[in-house]
Write an enzyme that holds these catalytic residues in place. Structure first.
Site, mmCIF file in Angstrom:
data_model
loop_
_atom_site.group_PDB
_atom_site.id
_atom_site.type_symbol
_atom_site.label_atom_id
_atom_site.label_comp_id
_atom_site.label_asym_id
_atom_site.label_seq_id
_atom_site.Cartn_x
_atom_site.Cartn_y
_atom_site.Cartn_z
ATOM 1 N N GLU A 179 46.474 37.278 46.722
ATOM 2 C CA GLU A 179 47.547 36.410 47.223
ATOM 3 C C GLU A 179 47.994 36.866 48.614
ATOM 4 O O GLU A 179 48.212 36.048 49.512
ATOM 5 C CB GLU A 179 48.753 36.447 46.266
ATOM 6 C CG GLU A 179 48.474 35.863 44.883
ATOM 7 C CD GLU A 179 48.004 36.908 43.878
ATOM 8 O OE1 GLU A 179 47.402 37.932 44.297
ATOM 9 O OE2 GLU A 179 48.230 36.717 42.670
ATOM 10 N N CYS A 238 51.675 39.100 40.633
ATOM 11 C CA CYS A 238 52.528 40.224 40.244
ATOM 12 C C CYS A 238 53.847 40.087 41.023
ATOM 13 O O CYS A 238 53.981 39.212 41.873
ATOM 14 C CB CYS A 238 51.840 41.549 40.577
ATOM 15 S SG CYS A 238 51.625 41.846 42.346
HETATM 16 ZN ZN ZN Z 1 49.760 40.955 43.324
#
Ligand code: ZN
Length: 222
Positions: free
Chosen positions: A97, A125
């Site tokens: 990401e 996350c």
């Molecule tokens: Zn991450």
């Protein structure tokens, strides 16, 4: 990957035992340097074997320690341009990401509009979710839809709060439906050359798992 074998010591001070062996070594060396173990890999289509393992929307994702991120970026200016590809990461390196914002879209031109869709094996996350929130807050001309196969660490209050902030910043977070997996299969997975594209074969519990995660996500984002 096979373990590296000890090189015979008699090649140290001169020519290798035979030329062929030398060539073979060179090839191996090049191969290793091409794909260091911890690096962001980018490409247009990912191998089918990775898709089948990494994107499977199982409830417990043991062994699935990479993130695969397929993206479609539609840039609207005078003309509309669409680009697509995928990124993968290893557990120990920068997450896919963050790599997307660093390498694929390092800056947003304020005169353009960006419609971005990600298809990701699992949800971000906390660190990545915060980066997404921050990027969306800074760039009002950026729209981001994230389609995820699984929810990552969704039982953690910190994770739930990060997902809520992402939503508040305008991010559309969705669980991938069986049709979305099929879309990824058709558009982002390598098909064997010279052969007709194989049709997508859904796994047994694909619908059930989708519903499971969709319920969890609705509870988190309500
Ligand atoms: Zn991450």
């Amino acid at each position: 990957m096979a373990e590296k074998q000890e090189e015979p010591s008699n090649t140290q001070n001169g020519e290798p035992d035979n030329a062929e062996e030398g060539e073979e070594k060179k090839k191996k060396k090049v191969k290793r340097e091409d794909l260091p173990p911890f690096e962001i890999v980018t490409g247009e289509r990912l191998p089918a074997i990775f898709f089948k393992f990494q994107f499977r929307n199982v409830e417990y994702s043991s062994g699935r320690n990479k993130t695969f991120l397929c993206y479609v970026v539609e840039t609207q200016g005078k003309e509309s341009v669409t680009s697509r590809g995928y990124l993968e990461d290893e557990h120990a390196a920068a997450h896919a990401e963050i790599a997307f914002f660093n390498t694929i879209l390092p800056k947003c031109e304020s005169s353009l509009r960006y419609n971005i869709t990600w298809y990701v094996s699992s949800s971000p996350c906390v660190t990545c979710a915060d980066r997404i929130t921050e990027t969306l807050r800074k760039n009002k001309n950026l729209r981001l839809t994230i389609m995820v196969g699984r929810l990552f660490m969704w039982e953690e209050p910190e994770m739930q709060a990060a997902l809520k902030k992402m939503k508040a910043a305008g991010c559309k977070l969705r669980i991938m439906k069986p049709q979305d997996f099929e879309y990824v299969w058709q558009n982002f997975v390598e098909q064997e050359e010279g052969q007709e594209a194989k049709s997508f074969v859904p796994w047994e519990d694909i619908q059930e798992n989708f519903q499971y995660y969709e319920e969890k996500l609705a509870e988190i984002l309500h």
